[in-house]
Structure formats: structure tokens, C-alpha cells
Design an enzyme around this catalytic site. Structure first.
Site, short mmCIF file in Angstrom:
data_model
loop_
_atom_site.label_atom_id
_atom_site.label_comp_id
_atom_site.label_asym_id
_atom_site.label_seq_id
_atom_site.Cartn_x
_atom_site.Cartn_y
_atom_site.Cartn_z
N THR A 71 26.46 41.69 34.92
CA THR A 71 27.00 40.32 34.99
C THR A 71 28.37 40.27 35.67
O THR A 71 28.94 39.20 35.83
CB THR A 71 27.14 39.68 33.58
OG1 THR A 71 27.94 40.56 32.78
CG2 THR A 71 25.79 39.46 32.92
N ARG B 275 27.27 42.90 27.40
CA ARG B 275 27.51 42.47 26.01
C ARG B 275 27.61 40.96 25.84
O ARG B 275 27.18 40.41 24.85
CB ARG B 275 28.82 43.12 25.50
CG ARG B 275 28.79 44.63 25.46
CD ARG B 275 30.17 45.19 25.34
NE ARG B 275 31.04 44.66 26.39
CZ ARG B 275 32.35 44.73 26.43
NH1 ARG B 275 32.98 45.32 25.44
NH2 ARG B 275 33.04 44.22 27.43
N GLU C 224 26.88 37.19 25.89
CA GLU C 224 25.70 36.35 26.10
C GLU C 224 25.99 35.19 27.04
O GLU C 224 25.15 34.78 27.84
CB GLU C 224 25.13 35.85 24.78
CG GLU C 224 26.06 34.97 23.99
CD GLU C 224 25.41 34.36 22.76
OE1 GLU C 224 24.20 34.15 22.75
OE2 GLU C 224 26.15 34.08 21.78
N LYS D 14 28.00 35.01 29.66
CA LYS D 14 27.93 35.43 31.07
C LYS D 14 26.47 35.63 31.49
O LYS D 14 26.08 35.31 32.61
CB LYS D 14 28.68 36.76 31.26
CG LYS D 14 30.19 36.63 31.28
CD LYS D 14 30.82 37.92 31.81
CE LYS D 14 31.70 38.59 30.80
NZ LYS D 14 32.16 39.93 31.14
N ASP E 276 25.14 47.52 24.74
CA ASP E 276 26.45 48.13 24.93
C ASP E 276 26.21 49.59 25.33
O ASP E 276 25.46 50.29 24.63
CB ASP E 276 27.23 48.05 23.60
CG ASP E 276 28.68 48.46 23.74
OD1 ASP E 276 28.97 49.34 24.56
OD2 ASP E 276 29.51 47.89 23.02
N LYS F 51 40.64 54.85 42.18
CA LYS F 51 41.60 55.12 41.10
C LYS F 51 41.23 56.37 40.31
O LYS F 51 42.02 56.89 39.52
CB LYS F 51 41.74 53.90 40.20
CG LYS F 51 42.30 52.74 41.02
CD LYS F 51 42.74 51.58 40.26
CE LYS F 51 43.39 50.53 41.16
NZ LYS F 51 42.63 50.15 42.38
N LYS G 166 37.38 57.10 34.69
CA LYS G 166 36.38 57.01 35.76
C LYS G 166 36.17 58.39 36.40
O LYS G 166 35.07 58.73 36.80
CB LYS G 166 36.79 55.98 36.81
CG LYS G 166 36.74 54.54 36.35
CD LYS G 166 35.35 54.02 36.02
CE LYS G 166 34.51 53.75 37.23
NZ LYS G 166 33.22 53.08 36.89
N VAL H 224 37.29 45.80 46.20
CA VAL H 224 36.34 44.91 46.83
C VAL H 224 36.87 43.50 46.68
O VAL H 224 37.33 43.10 45.62
CB VAL H 224 34.95 45.14 46.21
CG1 VAL H 224 34.03 44.00 46.51
CG2 VAL H 224 34.37 46.43 46.77
N THR I 43 53.69 42.82 44.07
CA THR I 43 54.28 43.93 43.32
C THR I 43 55.20 44.76 44.21
O THR I 43 56.36 44.98 43.89
CB THR I 43 53.17 44.83 42.73
OG1 THR I 43 52.24 45.12 43.76
CG2 THR I 43 52.47 44.16 41.57
N1 LIG Z 1 36.12 45.62 41.52
C1 LIG Z 1 36.42 46.58 42.36
O1 LIG Z 1 37.14 46.36 43.33
C2 LIG Z 1 35.85 47.96 42.14
C3 LIG Z 1 36.16 48.98 43.09
C4 LIG Z 1 35.59 50.23 42.90
C5 LIG Z 1 34.76 50.48 41.83
N2 LIG Z 1 34.50 49.51 40.91
C6 LIG Z 1 33.62 49.83 39.78
O2 LIG Z 1 32.49 48.97 39.89
C7 LIG Z 1 32.00 48.68 38.57
C8 LIG Z 1 31.85 47.18 38.42
O3 LIG Z 1 33.11 46.55 38.65
P1 LIG Z 1 33.26 44.97 38.64
O4 LIG Z 1 34.40 44.65 39.52
O5 LIG Z 1 31.95 44.34 38.86
O6 LIG Z 1 33.71 44.76 37.10
P2 LIG Z 1 33.59 43.46 36.17
O7 LIG Z 1 33.41 42.25 37.01
O8 LIG Z 1 34.70 43.52 35.20
O9 LIG Z 1 32.22 43.71 35.40
C9 LIG Z 1 32.10 44.69 34.39
C10 LIG Z 1 30.73 44.56 33.79
O10 LIG Z 1 30.57 45.55 32.77
C11 LIG Z 1 30.11 44.93 31.56
N3 LIG Z 1 30.56 45.75 30.45
C12 LIG Z 1 31.83 46.05 30.07
N4 LIG Z 1 31.80 46.86 28.99
C13 LIG Z 1 30.49 47.08 28.69
C14 LIG Z 1 29.83 47.83 27.70
N5 LIG Z 1 30.51 48.53 26.78
N6 LIG Z 1 28.48 47.86 27.70
C15 LIG Z 1 27.78 47.14 28.61
N7 LIG Z 1 28.35 46.41 29.58
C16 LIG Z 1 29.70 46.38 29.62
C17 LIG Z 1 30.71 43.52 31.62
O11 LIG Z 1 30.01 42.57 30.84
P3 LIG Z 1 30.37 42.32 29.28
O12 LIG Z 1 31.84 42.27 29.17
O13 LIG Z 1 29.68 41.05 28.95
O14 LIG Z 1 29.77 43.48 28.55
C18 LIG Z 1 30.46 43.21 33.12
O15 LIG Z 1 29.11 42.87 33.31
C19 LIG Z 1 32.98 49.31 37.59
O16 LIG Z 1 32.42 50.51 37.13
C20 LIG Z 1 34.22 49.58 38.41
O17 LIG Z 1 34.92 50.70 37.94
C21 LIG Z 1 35.01 48.25 41.05
#
Ligand SMILES: NC(=O)c1ccc[n+]([C@@H]2O[C@H](COP(=O)([O-])OP(=O)(O)OC[C@H]3O[C@@H](n4cnc5c(N)ncnc54)[C@H](OP(=O)(O)O)[C@@H]3O)[C@@H](O)[C@H]2O)c1
Length: 336
Positions: free
Chosen positions: A19, A44, A46, A48, A67, A133, A145, A173, A197
Site C-alpha cells: 500500500t 497492516r 486497513e 490504506k 505484519d 542508505k 536495511k 524515488v 537542510t
Molecule cells: N521511497 C524511496 O525513495 C525508497 C528508495 C529506496 C528504497 N526504498 C525501499 O522501498 C520500500 C518501499 O518504500 P516506500 O517508499 O513505498 O515506503 P512507504 O510508502 O512508507 O510504504 C511502506 C509500506 O510498508 C507497510 N508496512 C510497514 N510496516 C509493515 C509491517 N510491519 N508489516 C507489513 N507491512 C508493513 C506499510 O503499510 P502499513 O503501515 O499499513 O503496514 C506500507 O504499505 C522500502 O523497503 C524502502 O526501504 C524506498
């Protein structure tokens, strides 16, 4: 995507953290592949899930509350799954710094659970999405990570398994949750100023659509155990601010410099110096870091690619994203 690549992403797909920002784009692109019969989104919250279910309105999608810390529910969701994309993470650097153990539980224990359940359920391939990171990490998000990456790539050699494990590492991204770009837009529109920053800071930057496309390409050639690194361009924070002012502000828009936050680096690194001796250039779109053991498995990559001649791949020495390219990518973002 070529027909060859499409065949590898097929059947029933589990997206942990589906999500989130990457999850939205990943599911959009997965639905474009006819060989994908079902996408299961596990997360987790609902609310979203309900919003995403309404937005996508697809019979090929199913939403499961779960989870990644809970191995039993994860195992249930993995039954009959062909491909897992592991996106679930805590990722906001300041939040992770304040909640260190929670970050360990989700990003390390959660990833370990994904690895163990995928093997038990005989999943074909697990793709772990990681971040710059994680390289020479300065904060708990990056450290967890980095551990996640190791748990995923080591699994290939530590267990006798039919499951392939792959990491794909990318930088920032555009427009994802927590990204500075939507914040800049809001600050300009509401206060006619934006907070920077450190103007000299550099960051890798790419559109979400392109990042997901690269993940699919990496999956198509993975032998298992590698880390694929996106060849991203980078940009100075000052230039991001200027371009955002050009798009949303006027001659009165002010830039306020507030200093780096705890855990933030001036420049990010996508490939460290210590990884360079194992890093191959296989395409102009990504690098492949192969493990130091079991090299025979990677013969096709070693044969087709060439060892990189870079010293390291950092946002300071990466090709620069021009203002025009930045603004054009920005224009393609739905929120911009
Ligand atoms: N954004 C970037 O620029 C970027 C760059 C490089 C890598 N990444 C990696 O890409 C991945 C996705 O990033 P994103 O930007 O899409 O993050 P995001 O928008 O914060 O999404 C995180 C997702 O993980 C879920 N989540 C968090 N804790 C959880 C748990 N314990 N069990 C199940 N689901 C869980 C959240 O939903 P709920 O909170 O509802 O559970 C949400 O669906 C991450 O692993 C991040 O490290 C991101």
C-alpha cells in the site's frame, strides 16, 4: 518490457508493504502483465488497503491485513505464491532514529521472516527492495536495511533452497511518502518559502515508474544472491529547490537553510569501495554486485558483463540530473 522478462513475473504475486508509494506503482505495472493472475497486498493499515482497493478496483487483486513480524500470518499468505516483492519497511529516517527497536523488528526480523517463509512455501523468487542508505549506513534505517540485504543474499548460499533471493538497491524515488519534493511544493504554495537542510547535499533521484521497471529487468536475469544497483543520476538539493521555485514559486520565494537532520549524510553511496571488486556492469541501467562465495553460479553475469572501473558510485560522482530532465520527470508525477 520484453516477452522474455514478462514470463518470469507470473502467477500469484505477494507484495509486502504493497500500500506504500513503491507498492502503488509496482501493482500498477504488475497488472499490465497478463501472466500475473493474482496480486496479494499484505500490510497492516486497513484504511490504506480500502482506499487502494477502491482506486485499483481489480478482480486480480486481494488485500490481506498482516505484519511481516508475524511469521504465521506471513506463511499463510505465501501459500501458492510464485514471486514475492518485499517492500514492507519502516523508512522515515527521523522516525526510525526515535524508534530504533521497532525498526529492527520490522526491517530485520520482518525480512528474516520473509526469507524463511518463502523457502518453506517454495516461492520461486523473492525480491527485496533496498536503499542507498544501506551502504556505509549512518542511521538505524540504513543499518537495518543493510542487515535485510545480507539476510536475503546470504540465504542463497546458507540454505539448500530452490527459491532465488535477489536485492534491488535504489536511491530516492520522486514523490514517495516522505520525499522532500511534495514538501517543497506545499511549503512554496502555503508559505512562499522552503526549508533546505544543506544546499550542497546531493541525492540520487529517479521516477517511481522507472525504478519499478528496473526491478523487473533485474528479476529477469537474476541467478539468485546478487544485489542489483540502479544506475541513477543525482542532483544537488540547491538545484532541486531552484527548480521547484521555478515551477511553483515566484521571485519572492525564499530558501531557508536549516542544517542536516540527525543521521543524514551529505552525499549518498549506492556502491561502496569495498563492493567495487565484485561489481559488474551488465547494462547501462544497472550494476550487479555478486556475492564473494559461489562465483560459479554467476558465470553468465561474469561472462556477459565487465568489472566496473568506478572507485565507488556515490551521489557526488554520479552523472548529474539536468534541470530540464528533473522538471520533465517531475511533470510526469501524478502529485506534481
Ligand atoms: N521511497 C524511496 O525513495 C525508497 C528508495 C529506496 C528504497 N526504498 C525501499 O522501498 C520500500 C518501499 O518504500 P516506500 O517508499 O513505498 O515506503 P512507504 O510508502 O512508507 O510504504 C511502506 C509500506 O510498508 C507497510 N508496512 C510497514 N510496516 C509493515 C509491517 N510491519 N508489516 C507489513 N507491512 C508493513 C506499510 O503499510 P502499513 O503501515 O499499513 O503496514 C506500507 O504499505 C522500502 O523497503 C524502502 O526501504 C524506498
Amino acid at each position: 518490457m520484453s516477452d522474455k522478462n514478462k514470463g518470469l513475473i507470473h502467477g500469484r504475486i505477494l507484495v509486502t508493504g504493497g500500500t506504500g508509494s513503491w507498492g502503488h506503482e509496482l501493482c500498477t505495472q504488475l497488472l499490465e502483465i497478463t501472466e500475473v493472475t493474482e496480486i496479494i497486498v499484505l500490510s497492516r493499515n486497513e484504511h490504506k488497503q480500502v482506499e487502494m482497493e477502491r482506486e485499483f478496483n481489480s478482480k486480480r487483486m486481494r488485500f490481506v491485513i498482516g505484519d511481516v513480524r508475524d511469521k504465521d500470518s506471513l506463511l499463510d499468505s505465501m501459500s501458492g505464491i510464485n514471486v514475492v516483492f518485499h517492500l514492507a519497511a519502516l523508512k522515515h529516517v527521523p522516525v526510525c532514529e526515535r524508534n530504533s527497536w521497532q525498526t529492527v523488528e520490522t526491517n530485520i526480523i520482518g525480512t528474516h521472516n520473509v526469507v524463511m517463509c518463502a523457502m518453506e512455501a517454495k516461492v520461486e523468487i523473492v525480491v527485496d527492495v533496498s536503499t542507498d542508505k544501506a551502504v556505509e549506513p549512518h542511521n538505524i534505517y540504513g543499518i537495518t536495511k543493510a542487515c535485510g540485504e545480507k539476510l536475503v543474499t546470504n540465504a542463497q548460499h546458507n540454505y539448500d533452497t530452490s527459491t532465488k533471493f535477489v536485492c534491488v538497491r535504489g536511491g530516492n524515488v520522486m514523490g514517495t511518502n516522505g520525499s522532500v519534493l511534495p514538501l517543497f511544493k506545499k511549503q512554496i504554495q502555503t508559505l512562499n518559502r522552503l526549508t533546505v537542510t544543506d544546499p550542497g547535499m546531493t541525492r540520487f533521484l529517479m521516477s517511481t515508474r522507472e525504478a519499478i521497471h528496473l526491478i523487473f529487468e533485474a528479476v529477469s536475469i537474476a541467478q539468485g544472491g546478487e544485489t542489483f544497483v540502479m544506475r541513477m543520476q543525482s542532483i544537488e538539493v540547491a538545484r532541486i529547490a531552484e527548480a521547484m521555485i521555478a515551477k511553483y514559486g515566484d521571485e519572492k520565494t525564499r530558501i531557508e537553510v536549516i542544517g542536516a537532520r540527525p543521521g543524514e549524510k551529505k552525499h549518498e553511496v549506492l556502491i561502496s569501495r569495498s563492493e567495487i571488486p565484485h561489481t559488474y556492469e551488465l547494462s547501462d541501467r544497472y550494476f550487479v554486485i555478486i556475492p564473494e562465495i559461489g562465483r560459479e553460479r554467476y558465470a553468465p553475469i561474469i561472462k556477459q558483463g565487465k568489472l566496473t572501473e568506478l572507485q565507488e558510485f556515490s551521489s557526488q560522482n554520479a552523472p548529474t540530473l539536468s534541470n530540464e530532465a528533473f522538471l520533465s520527470q517531475l511533470g510526469a508525477e501524478a502529485w506534481a
